[in-house]
Design an enzyme around this catalytic site. Structure first.
Site, PDB file in Angstrom:
ATOM      1  N   TYR A  17       0.832  -1.205   0.000  1.00  0.00           N
ATOM      2  CA  TYR A  17       0.000   0.000   0.000  1.00  0.00           C
ATOM      3  C   TYR A  17       0.870   1.259   0.000  1.00  0.00           C
ATOM      4  CZ  TYR A  17      -3.655  -3.304   1.397  1.00  0.00           C
ATOM      5  OH  TYR A  17      -4.521  -4.359   1.458  1.00  0.00           O
ATOM      6  N   GLU A  70       5.804  17.176   0.818  1.00  0.00           N
ATOM      7  CA  GLU A  70       4.920  17.293  -0.348  1.00  0.00           C
ATOM      8  C   GLU A  70       3.876  16.175  -0.358  1.00  0.00           C
ATOM      9  OE1 GLU A  70       3.170  19.241  -2.859  1.00  0.00           O
ATOM     10  OE2 GLU A  70       5.215  20.018  -2.843  1.00  0.00           O
ATOM     11  N   GLU A  77      -4.490  18.044   1.215  1.00  0.00           N
ATOM     12  CA  GLU A  77      -5.325  18.723   0.218  1.00  0.00           C
ATOM     13  C   GLU A  77      -6.452  17.817  -0.273  1.00  0.00           C
ATOM     14  OE1 GLU A  77      -3.320  20.622  -2.986  1.00  0.00           O
ATOM     15  OE2 GLU A  77      -2.252  22.005  -1.675  1.00  0.00           O
ATOM     16  N   LYS A  95      -4.919  24.118   4.163  1.00  0.00           N
ATOM     17  CA  LYS A  95      -4.151  23.905   2.937  1.00  0.00           C
ATOM     18  C   LYS A  95      -2.935  24.820   2.877  1.00  0.00           C
ATOM     19  CE  LYS A  95      -7.714  22.160  -0.176  1.00  0.00           C
ATOM     20  NZ  LYS A  95      -8.335  22.364  -1.496  1.00  0.00           N
ATOM     21  N   ASP A  96      -3.105  26.069   3.302  1.00  0.00           N
ATOM     22  CA  ASP A  96      -1.981  27.014   3.290  1.00  0.00           C
ATOM     23  C   ASP A  96      -0.885  26.574   4.255  1.00  0.00           C
ATOM     24  OD1 ASP A  96      -3.345  28.513   1.425  1.00  0.00           O
ATOM     25  OD2 ASP A  96      -3.841  30.164   2.790  1.00  0.00           O
TER      26      ASP A  96
END
Length: 123
Positions: A17, A70, A77, A95-96
């Protein structure tokens, strides 16, 4: 408390996974591909310049930090888009903040790269 017994098969599945997640990340995330390209350049330059073991540790550490940041940013996100498909000010903050984590890791990577590569290339 979970009373399940340890299972080698389940551990192997968890790796499957995780590798699938890495594959999805690099296939579907444009920024992930940008960071992968930068990592390949940095690793190639590291081989070319014959870095010391400690320099390798620093370069691989910051590459990993950027990619991990990332991946987490992408996951946050995607989750935020499911939780709140409409624009929501609190989701924007989440998100920011996740994007800021990537930016901090990327700035660190650039700084470490500059400290290691610039003297070897230009001095």
């Amino acid at each position: 408390m979970d009373n399940q017994k340890f299972s080698i098969t389940d551990r192997i599945k968890s790796f499957k996974y995780a590798f699938h997640g890495i594959k999805l990340f690099f296939i579907n995330d444009h920024n992930g591909r940008v960071h992968l390209f930068a990592a390949i350049i940095a690793i190639g330059l590291s081989f070319y310049l014959k870095l010391s073991a400690l320099e390798w540790i620093a370069i691989l550490g910051v590459i990993s930090a950027v990619i991990v940041a990332e991946i987490l940013n992408a996951a946050i996100e995607k989750l935020a888009d499911v939780v709140s498909p409409a624009i929501h000010p609190k989701i924007k903050i989440v998100k920011d903040l996740a994007a800021a984590a990537v930016l901090v890791a990327a700035f660190l990577a650039v700084a470490v790269g500059a400290i290691i590569f610039i003297p070897k290339l230009f001095l």
